[in-house]
Write a protein that holds these residues in place. Structure first.
Motif, short mmCIF file in Angstrom:
data_model
loop_
_atom_site.label_atom_id
_atom_site.label_comp_id
_atom_site.label_asym_id
_atom_site.label_seq_id
_atom_site.Cartn_x
_atom_site.Cartn_y
_atom_site.Cartn_z
N HIS A 113 0.84 -1.20 0.00
CA HIS A 113 0.00 0.00 0.00
C HIS A 113 0.88 1.26 0.00
CE1 HIS A 113 -3.75 2.13 1.89
NE2 HIS A 113 -3.37 2.67 0.75
N HIS A 158 1.35 4.39 -3.04
CA HIS A 158 1.31 5.84 -2.90
C HIS A 158 2.57 6.51 -3.43
CE1 HIS A 158 -2.22 6.79 -0.13
NE2 HIS A 158 -2.34 5.51 -0.44
N HIS A 176 -4.14 3.12 -7.88
CA HIS A 176 -4.64 3.24 -6.50
C HIS A 176 -5.48 4.49 -6.29
CE1 HIS A 176 -4.88 2.45 -2.29
NE2 HIS A 176 -4.25 3.55 -1.95
N HIS A 212 -8.97 6.30 -3.95
CA HIS A 212 -8.93 7.57 -3.20
C HIS A 212 -9.80 8.65 -3.82
CE1 HIS A 212 -5.87 7.07 -0.01
NE2 HIS A 212 -5.47 6.07 -0.78
N HIS A 218 -6.88 8.51 6.14
CA HIS A 218 -6.17 8.11 4.93
C HIS A 218 -6.86 8.62 3.66
CE1 HIS A 218 -3.48 5.57 2.58
NE2 HIS A 218 -4.51 5.08 1.93
ZN LIG Z 1 -4.19 4.47 -0.13
#
Ligand SMILES: [Zn+2]
Ligand SMILES: [Zn+2]
Length: 270
Positions: free
Chosen positions: A105, A109, A118, A122, A202
């Motif tokens: 993870h 990012h 990813h 988000h 997050h």
């Molecule tokens: Zn994330």
């Protein structure tokens, strides 16, 4: 153990449908009216991503089954070599799978190409339980590779994998749901698990918070490796600035977005 075995024989798709319905009803009944736009339309857009994931299920199932068969047949990995007790192997296996997810993870990012897949997760500016379903399909393969890699190194048993998968499904729904969770939940469980209030941080637009709280099930990795942060949930601006607006929240735009060059917009919301 027998009961757990029987529980895990339930088709995960039934569990998924149960969770979607339960959380949709709970959010409609209890949440604050903070949802921008049509909640049902939002749910359908996010379910479309999950349909692709379900279609990929047999490929993933094959990947998992082949690897775990190989580990068992060859008695490969640290847990076989140092002959740990079965109960230890199962519990440690669940933690190690989560550990792999944490690092994969973080990479998601940090590596621009990975962030492209990813950021779909988000992108949701109206976060609710259905955001758990908004995952670009390659993410599932990506995280599975990390989980399989650590499984081979440590000789993790498929039983740990089943428990892990069985836990993360409801955890995802709890973490993303647009429900008000009491603060005592963080105090009671927040030393060990990723509580909804921690995962919501997050999803804050401000990258100082987006790049924290990477844990899937356990928050201990964030606490140990310096990526743990908190913020009052009422102050969180969800999503990514570059994905604001109805057009950019549509399935059709989002599913194409990993192939587009989209500049990260770090401008703070006033
Ligand atoms: Zn994330
Ligand atoms: Zn999330």
């Amino acid at each position: 153990m027998e009961a757990l075995n029987r529980l895990m024989e339930i088709d995960p798709n039934y569990i998924l449908v149960g969770l979607i319905v339960t959380f949709f009803v709970m959010e409609t009944a209890f949440n604050k009216p903070a949802h921008n736009g049509d909640k049902l339309k939002h749910l359908v857009q996010n379910i479309l991503f999950q349909l692709i994931v379900i279609a990929m299920g047999s490929v993933l199932g094959y990947m998992l089954a082949t690897t775990f068969d190989w580990i068992e047949q060859n008695r490969f990995g640290l847990f076989y070599w140092i002959a740990v007790p079965f109960w230890f192997k199962i519990i440690a296996g669940v933690f190690l799978l989560d550990f792999a997810d944490y690092w994969f993870h973080r990479l998601d990012h940090k590596v621009p190409l990975l962030w492209r897949q990813h950021r779909v997760h988000h992108s949701d500016t109206s976060m609710d339980a259905s955001t758990a379903l908004r995952q670009f399909p390659t993410e599932l393969i990506y995280f599975s590779l990390g989980e399989l890699l650590i499984s081979v190194l440590f000789g993790i048993d498929i039983f740990s994998m089943n428990i892990f998968l069985f836990l993360i499904l409801p955890a995802f729904f709890f973490q993303h749901a647009n429900l008000n969770y009491p603060e005592w939940l963080d105090k009671l469980l927040g030393w060990l698990v990723v509580t909804p209030n921690y995962h919501k941080v997050h999803h804050e637009q401000d990258q100082n918070y987006t790049d924290t709280n990477y844990g899937t099930l356990f928050i201990i990795w964030d606490r140990w490796f310096g990526t743990f942060k908190t913020k009052p949930v009422q102050e969180i601006n969800y999503g990514l600035k570059e994905f604001e607006g109805d057009k950019k929240q549509s399935f059709w735009y989002l599913v194409r977005s990993p192939f587009m060059h989209i500049e990260r917009n770090l401008e703070k919301k006033s």
